[in-house]
Enzyme design. Structure first.
Site, PDB file in Angstrom:
ATOM      1  N   GLU A 187       0.839  -1.208   0.000  1.00  0.00           N
ATOM      2  CA  GLU A 187       0.000   0.000   0.000  1.00  0.00           C
ATOM      3  C   GLU A 187       0.866   1.246   0.000  1.00  0.00           C
ATOM      4  OE1 GLU A 187      -3.252   0.064   2.827  1.00  0.00           O
ATOM      5  OE2 GLU A 187      -3.284   2.251   2.821  1.00  0.00           O
ATOM      6  N   LYS A 234      -7.267  -0.664  11.409  1.00  0.00           N
ATOM      7  CA  LYS A 234      -6.665  -1.086  10.138  1.00  0.00           C
ATOM      8  C   LYS A 234      -5.424  -0.236   9.873  1.00  0.00           C
ATOM      9  CE  LYS A 234      -6.185  -1.236   5.481  1.00  0.00           C
ATOM     10  NZ  LYS A 234      -5.343  -0.382   4.644  1.00  0.00           N
ATOM     11  N   ASP A 282       3.835 -14.464  11.491  1.00  0.00           N
ATOM     12  CA  ASP A 282       2.533 -14.925  11.004  1.00  0.00           C
ATOM     13  C   ASP A 282       1.506 -13.795  11.157  1.00  0.00           C
ATOM     14  OD1 ASP A 282       0.031 -16.086  10.720  1.00  0.00           O
ATOM     15  OD2 ASP A 282       0.573 -17.945  11.737  1.00  0.00           O
TER      16      ASP A 282
HETATM   17  C1  MEV Z   1      -5.677   3.438   5.149  1.00  0.00           C
HETATM   18  O1  MEV Z   1      -4.971   2.279   4.755  1.00  0.00           O
HETATM   19  C2  MEV Z   1      -5.658   3.596   6.656  1.00  0.00           C
HETATM   20  C3  MEV Z   1      -6.508   4.734   7.187  1.00  0.00           C
HETATM   21  O2  MEV Z   1      -7.847   4.601   6.713  1.00  0.00           O
HETATM   22  C4  MEV Z   1      -6.461   4.655   8.686  1.00  0.00           C
HETATM   23  C5  MEV Z   1      -7.393   5.595   9.406  1.00  0.00           C
HETATM   24  O3  MEV Z   1      -8.413   6.015   8.836  1.00  0.00           O
HETATM   25  O4  MEV Z   1      -7.110   5.884  10.585  1.00  0.00           O
HETATM   26  C6  MEV Z   1      -6.018   6.059   6.687  1.00  0.00           C
END
Ligand code: MEV
Length: 441
Positions: A85, A281, A297
């Site tokens: 990413e 995430k 892992d």
């Molecule tokens: C994108 O990979 C991660 C974000 O969406 C995290 C967040 O919103 O805190 C930018």
């Protein structure tokens, strides 16, 4: 089997046969060469990669990046990150640099215990467990002495055994819950081997333990496996700084205003699961990248992390923010069951390089670095979200990806970057601009 896309004995084909079969049935003929394009020139290296998994028809390259300037517990790290990413490595690097001059990241391993479960069906009464458990423990421990000796010498081994009743499954459902120390290894193989041996001993115990009644000899082992829920293998990382020192490199943003908005955003993720999942995430963008780079892992860590995030019954952010007496503190607590010896950490040549870049850390040290990477990522994301918005940074990288897909030259890249500076980037817009450039010659 009439459909030619079904096959028996695929795993017995040579790699070339597998590639040809796959191309013949699922790809275009010109894609056959795509499968071999990333093969290692060194045949021994290719064998190593092939042996990680089965039916390996190609290597799948991922970028191995480095985020420098991570000051963690007084030590400077360049943190290896494997991630596809765009913006993640750039964001981690920017956050690391920001905190480098504000005391860096601090970490603490709160606990590093792993768990395993042996489930069985047993016709005894639950209240008999207290009387039977001590001798059973001695017996299963003794039966696995040869398996645990080396781990014990490294400071690990079986810590504790409890005998649980699971009437919600069935009146005769029981579990031995076993806690382990696994020193610097992730320990999955060790735990599973010990648990399976416990299962065999448990069966023997049911047959020959003199204290058991005839009814209590009815025992059936169902399964033995480690638990990926690791709420007692937890690390905390934090950054802290007086707000007046928190100037941020975005013109005109007052640090106190920034800190207030930042904390507000974290508080939203504490309470709203929809936001919490996205927030976490972002944390895992940083954590997983280091997990992958170091040959750990990531599925195990992801599973444990999200269970931990929901441990009080509601899914919440893993990080928290406090402002006390104008001091900003941002901290992350998460379970990280990982290893720095054994498994892929040893076998994958680049995992080895990653561990070298990190100075060959032990498991506790790596837990701290990974947590710092997660916190840095979270800080960077929230910093953008509550100031400029996320798309500004993303778009720069997005533009580069679009340009790569369109085969842009260095000059075309520079001209396009100038043109789209501050403008919305779309694949269509970039393609049109490039076509125009190319027409102009
Ligand atoms: C994108 O990979 C991660 C974000 O969406 C995290 C967040 O919103 O805190 C930018």
């Amino acid at each position: 089997m009439t459909d030619p896309k079904q096959i028996n004995g695929f795993s017995r084909f040579t790699k070339d046969q597998q590639r040809c079969w796959l191309t013949e049935h699922f790809l275009r003929p010109d894609q056959l060469s795509e499968l071999s394009r990333f093969d290692a020139e060194d045949g021994k290296l290719q064998d190593v990669i092939d042996n990680f998994s089965e039916n390996t028809v190609a290597n799948f390259p991922m970028p191995f990046g480095v985020a420098p300037n991570f000051l963690v517990d007084g030590k400077v790290y360049a943190v290896p990150m494997v991630i596809e990413e765009s913006s993640v490595v750039a964001a981690a690097s920017a956050a690391a640099k920001y905190w480098q001059s504000r005391g860096g990241f601090r970490t603490e391993v709160i606990a590093s215990e792993k768990l395993g479960q042996l489930h069985f069906r047993w016709s005894g009464k639950p209240e008999r467990r207290a009387a039977l458990l001590p001798a059973l423990c001695t017996r299963v421990r003794a039966s696995t002495k040869s398996l645990t000796e080396r781990m014990e010498a490294r400071g690990g081994g079986v810590r504790n055994i409890t005998w649980k009743h699971l009437p919600e499954v069935s009146e005769d459902c029981y579990q031995l819950l076993v806690s382990f120390g696994t020193a610097d290894s992730m320990g999955a193989n060790f735990i599973n081997t010990v648990l399976e041996a416990y299962g065999q001993e448990l069966r023997r115990w049911a047959v020959d333990c003199p204290e058991l009644t005839a009814e209590e000899r009815d025992l059936e082992v169902i399964m033995a496996i480690l638990s990926n829920n690791t709420p007692n293998c937890v690390v905390k990382a934090w950054v802290e700084c007086p707000i007046e020192k928190m100037a941020i490199p975005v013109g005109g943003v007052d640090p106190f205003d920034f800190a207030r908005r930042f904390k507000y955003a974290v508080d939203i993720a504490r309470e709203d699961p929809y936001r919490a999942v996205t927030h976490n995430k972002g944390i895992m963008n940083g954590v997983d990248a280091v997990v992958l780079a170091t040959g750990n892992d990531f599925r195990a860590i992801e599973a444990a992390t999200h269970a931990f995030a929901a441990r009080d019954g509601k899914y919440r952010s893993l990080s928290q923010c406090r402002i006390d007496n104008d001091v900003f503190r941002f901290e992350l607590t998460l379970p990280l069951a990982l290893g720095t010896v054994g498994g892929l950490t040893k076998l994958h040549p680049l995992a080895n390089v990653a561990l070298d870049v990190l100075g060959r850390p032990g498991a506790h040290e790596l837990m701290g670095v990974m947590a710092a990477a997660g916190l840095a990522q979270n800080f960077a994301a929230l910093r953008s979200l509550v100031t400029t918005g996320i798309q500004k940074g993303h778009m720069k990288m997005h533009l580069q990806n679009i340009l790569s897909s369109l085969g842009a030259t260095a000059t075309e890249r520079t001209r396009t970057a100038e043109k789209f500076n501050g403008e919305t980037v779309s694949h269509h817009g970039v393609r049109e601009f490039l076509e125009e450039l190319r027409r102009e010659g």
